[in-house]
Design an enzyme around this catalytic site. Structure first.
Site, PDB file in Angstrom:
ATOM      1  CG  HIS A  58      49.704  33.770  14.929  1.00  0.00           C
ATOM      2  ND1 HIS A  58      50.854  33.015  14.963  1.00  0.00           N
ATOM      3  CD2 HIS A  58      50.061  34.999  15.377  1.00  0.00           C
ATOM      4  CE1 HIS A  58      51.859  33.745  15.397  1.00  0.00           C
ATOM      5  NE2 HIS A  58      51.408  34.963  15.661  1.00  0.00           N
ATOM      6  CB  CYS A 101      55.838  36.986  16.434  1.00  0.00           C
ATOM      7  SG  CYS A 101      54.664  35.665  16.758  1.00  0.00           S
ATOM      8  CG  LEU A 102      53.904  37.984  22.276  1.00  0.00           C
ATOM      9  CD1 LEU A 102      52.590  37.864  23.037  1.00  0.00           C
ATOM     10  CD2 LEU A 102      54.913  38.798  23.056  1.00  0.00           C
ATOM     11  CD  GLN A 132      50.965  34.156  19.029  1.00  0.00           C
ATOM     12  OE1 GLN A 132      49.996  34.897  18.950  1.00  0.00           O
ATOM     13  NE2 GLN A 132      52.208  34.602  19.197  1.00  0.00           N
ATOM     14  CG  HIS A 159      51.142  39.626  13.674  1.00  0.00           C
ATOM     15  ND1 HIS A 159      52.465  39.755  13.317  1.00  0.00           N
ATOM     16  CD2 HIS A 159      51.112  38.735  14.703  1.00  0.00           C
ATOM     17  CE1 HIS A 159      53.202  38.961  14.087  1.00  0.00           C
ATOM     18  NE2 HIS A 159      52.403  38.345  14.941  1.00  0.00           N
ATOM     19  CD  GLU A 160      48.076  38.352  17.173  1.00  0.00           C
ATOM     20  OE1 GLU A 160      48.069  37.113  17.366  1.00  0.00           O
ATOM     21  OE2 GLU A 160      49.063  39.058  17.435  1.00  0.00           O
ATOM     22  N   GLY A 199      48.650  41.521  20.811  1.00  0.00           N
ATOM     23  CA  GLY A 199      47.755  40.538  20.225  1.00  0.00           C
ATOM     24  C   GLY A 199      48.235  39.146  20.580  1.00  0.00           C
TER      25      GLY A 199
END
Length: 190
Positions: free
Chosen positions: A150, A104-105, A50, A146-147, A45
């Site tokens: 953000h 998380c990226l 991000q 999760h996304e 995702g």
């Protein structure tokens, strides 16, 4: 085109993102770039904040989970689950909370157990501006929540205990200073 991922510590990751309209410039290209960036970094995702855009947009592809034996029952639903979410609004979350080790990226190298409800209902637009209201469960709901966070300026580490936050505080400082090594492009706070 692969874009750099914004690292922990950048204020954009704490900002509540704004809705967009159908005239948003180069949206189709942006969505393609987000998928390219997500795949290049081995993510499932990616939210627009991000990559430095404070807009309500995220993409997901849960297919990597299809090979996990924990999701054998949902394999068919998961392996073809690739979606774009524009201007999503959470209607409700429900079901039993379950723990999962999230990463998380934007916060590479840190994984922590996070409890989330098993299902979420969202109202959103797809990439063709079709308005949808759908309910998602299992690992798909996990990735979506999760996304979605953000877009609300929240990160998965907000759900962990203060004790665990203290344990990872030096790692977080190193990430925000760029003192880490990752296999994908990142942009660190100045």
């Amino acid at each position: 085109m692969v874009l750099p991922i914004i690292a922990y510590g950048d204020p954009i990751l704490r900002k509540v993102a704004s809705d967009i309209d159908e005239q948003y410039p180069h949206l189709e290209e942006l969505i393609a770039n987000m998928f390219d960036t997500m795949y290049d970094s081995n993510g499932v995702g990616l939210a627009a904040p991000q990559i430095g855009k404070d807009i309500r947009l995220f993409v997901v592809d849960c297919s990597p989970f299809a090979e996990d034996e924990d999701y054998e029952d949902e394999k068919e639903k998961i392996e073809n689950f690739k979606k774009v979410f524009i201007n999503p609004k959470k209607i409700e979350t429900f079901g039993d909370e379950w723990k999962f080790s999230e990463g998380c990226l934007s916060i590479p190298g840190i994984h922590e157990e996070v409890s989330r409800p098993e299902s979420i209902t969202l109202e959103y637009y797809d990439e063709n501006w079709n308005k949808k209201t759908e309910t998602f469960s299992d690992i798909r709901a996990r990735v979506i929540q999760h996304e979605y966070d953000h877009l609300e300026g929240k990160l998965f580490i907000d759900y962990i205990s203060n004790f665990k936050k203290k344990l990872i505080s030096n790692k977080l400082k190193n990430i925000s200073k760029g003192n880490i090594s990752v296999h994908y492009k990142m942009k660190f706070p100045s």
